[in-house]
Scaffold this motif. Structure first.
Motif, PDB file in Angstrom:
ATOM      1  N   GLY A  40     -40.884 -11.425  10.753  1.00  0.00           N
ATOM      2  CA  GLY A  40     -39.620 -11.360  10.030  1.00  0.00           C
ATOM      3  C   GLY A  40     -38.927 -12.702   9.973  1.00  0.00           C
ATOM      4  N   HIS A  44     -38.148 -14.326   6.434  1.00  0.00           N
ATOM      5  CA  HIS A  44     -36.785 -14.044   5.958  1.00  0.00           C
ATOM      6  C   HIS A  44     -35.680 -14.874   6.609  1.00  0.00           C
ATOM      7  CE1 HIS A  44     -38.249 -10.583   3.715  1.00  0.00           C
ATOM      8  NE2 HIS A  44     -38.938 -10.231   4.787  1.00  0.00           N
ATOM      9  N   HIS A  84     -31.295  -5.068   7.089  1.00  0.00           N
ATOM     10  CA  HIS A  84     -32.639  -5.166   7.629  1.00  0.00           C
ATOM     11  C   HIS A  84     -33.645  -4.287   6.889  1.00  0.00           C
ATOM     12  CE1 HIS A  84     -30.627  -7.287  10.920  1.00  0.00           C
ATOM     13  NE2 HIS A  84     -31.818  -7.750  11.224  1.00  0.00           N
ATOM     14  N   PHE A  87     -35.822  -6.408   4.779  1.00  0.00           N
ATOM     15  CA  PHE A  87     -36.706  -7.387   5.412  1.00  0.00           C
ATOM     16  C   PHE A  87     -38.070  -6.736   5.667  1.00  0.00           C
ATOM     17  CE2 PHE A  87     -32.932  -9.757   7.540  1.00  0.00           C
ATOM     18  CZ  PHE A  87     -32.541 -10.225   6.295  1.00  0.00           C
ATOM     19  N   ALA A  98     -38.430  -4.914   9.287  1.00  0.00           N
ATOM     20  CA  ALA A  98     -37.559  -5.374  10.365  1.00  0.00           C
ATOM     21  C   ALA A  98     -36.975  -4.199  11.141  1.00  0.00           C
ATOM     22  CB  ALA A  98     -36.446  -6.243   9.808  1.00  0.00           C
TER      23      ALA A  98
END
Length: 288
Positions: A40, A44, A84, A87, A98
């Motif tokens: 992640g 990101h 999240h 993600f 995520a």
């Protein structure tokens, strides 16, 4: 349910203690040691290109859960879960999120552990009664964040076993290497800081990471630790403990309590935040 987080309770006294900041590097290493978290970050996170804004956003978010009041914490938790969900990516040919339950719980676990470690190293270790109250309160925060009940060990002793088992399975990865590189190469947050001071800051960050990481993981990452280093760290902890421990808890946590309340207010007035900072407010999708 634990006691509410109010003045004088364990989470109120320890979660925002300024000594927790000495473990900022340690907790980042432990988080990105998890392969899903590392993926992640790779896909990101903007911490390498804009670490100071990222750090301020993270601190603002954390402060809300303990010091921003129940309503503020609920809104911030909903915002983070929504953020999240976006993600996602690929890890070893498989899709990841995520919000992967194990990874999401691990990130929360590292934040739960930091204040306890900080007191162990730089203050007075929490008593058994304080540990149980603190952990119960942080489990409530975890549930608010969306950590599943079954991913939260039932008590502190079980949490420590879970934490140690997780750390035992970690080793080096590219995200950790990039983090170490960033510590040494990240630009100064303001131009007027002397270059010599900034280089000293990077060396100190790496020293504290080496000092406070679990020894087994430190060895697996190839980080050297000598008897001379240990003596230096003992002197450092003695100084911090002597200066900080006599201060009342309200003073040791004042900065985080102020930040938490300020960010609850800024969420309700995002245009003010935009004028002051020149970016999205703490309630926006980019404000994590």
């Amino acid at each position: 349910m634990a006691r509410p987080i109010v003045r004088g309770t364990a989470a109120w006294k320890y979660f925002g203690d300024f000594r927790d900041g000495l473990l900022a590097g340690q907790v980042l290493v432990l988080q990105v040691a998890h392969p899903v978290v590392a993926a992640g970050v790779r896909d990101h996170s903007d911490y390498k290109s804009d670490p100071w804004t990222r750090l301020m956003r993270t601190g603002a978010s954390l402060s809300i859960y303990v010091y921003g009041g129940p309503a503020g914490a609920r809104v911030e938790a909903e915002r983070l879960r929504a953020l999240h969900r976006t993600f996602t990516g690929s890890l070893d040919g498989r899709r990841y999120s995520a919000l992967n339950p194990a990874a999401y719980a691990w990130v929360h676990a590292t934040l739960v552990k930091v204040p306890v470690d900080a007191q162990q190293f730089f203050g007075r270790p929490l008593s058994d009664v304080e540990l149980e109250e603190y952990y119960a309160q942080m489990c409530d925060v975890g549930r608010l964040l969306g950590v599943r009940e079954r991913d939260l060990p039932p008590d502190w002793a079980a949490f420590e076993r879970y934490y140690d088992d997780m750390v035992a399975g970690f080793a080096g990865n590219p995200a950790i290497e990039e983090l170490f590189e960033t510590i040494h190469t990240v630009p100064k947050p303001v131009r007027w800081l002397p270059g010599s001071w900034w280089r000293w800051h990077a060396r100190t960050q790496m020293f504290l990471i080496r000092a406070t990481l679990p020894p087994g993981l430190r060895d697996r990452l190839g980080l050297q630790w000598t008897l001379r280093d240990q003596r230096r760290f003992r002197r450092f902890t003695r100084v911090v403990r002597t200066l900080a421990t006599p201060l009342p808890a309200g003073l040791r946590t004042a900065h985080m309590r102020w930040i938490g309340k300020l960010n609850v207010w800024l969420r309700a007035h995002p245009k003010v935040y935009e004028r002051l900072v020149g970016g999205n407010g703490p309630g926006s999708a980019q404000g994590s």
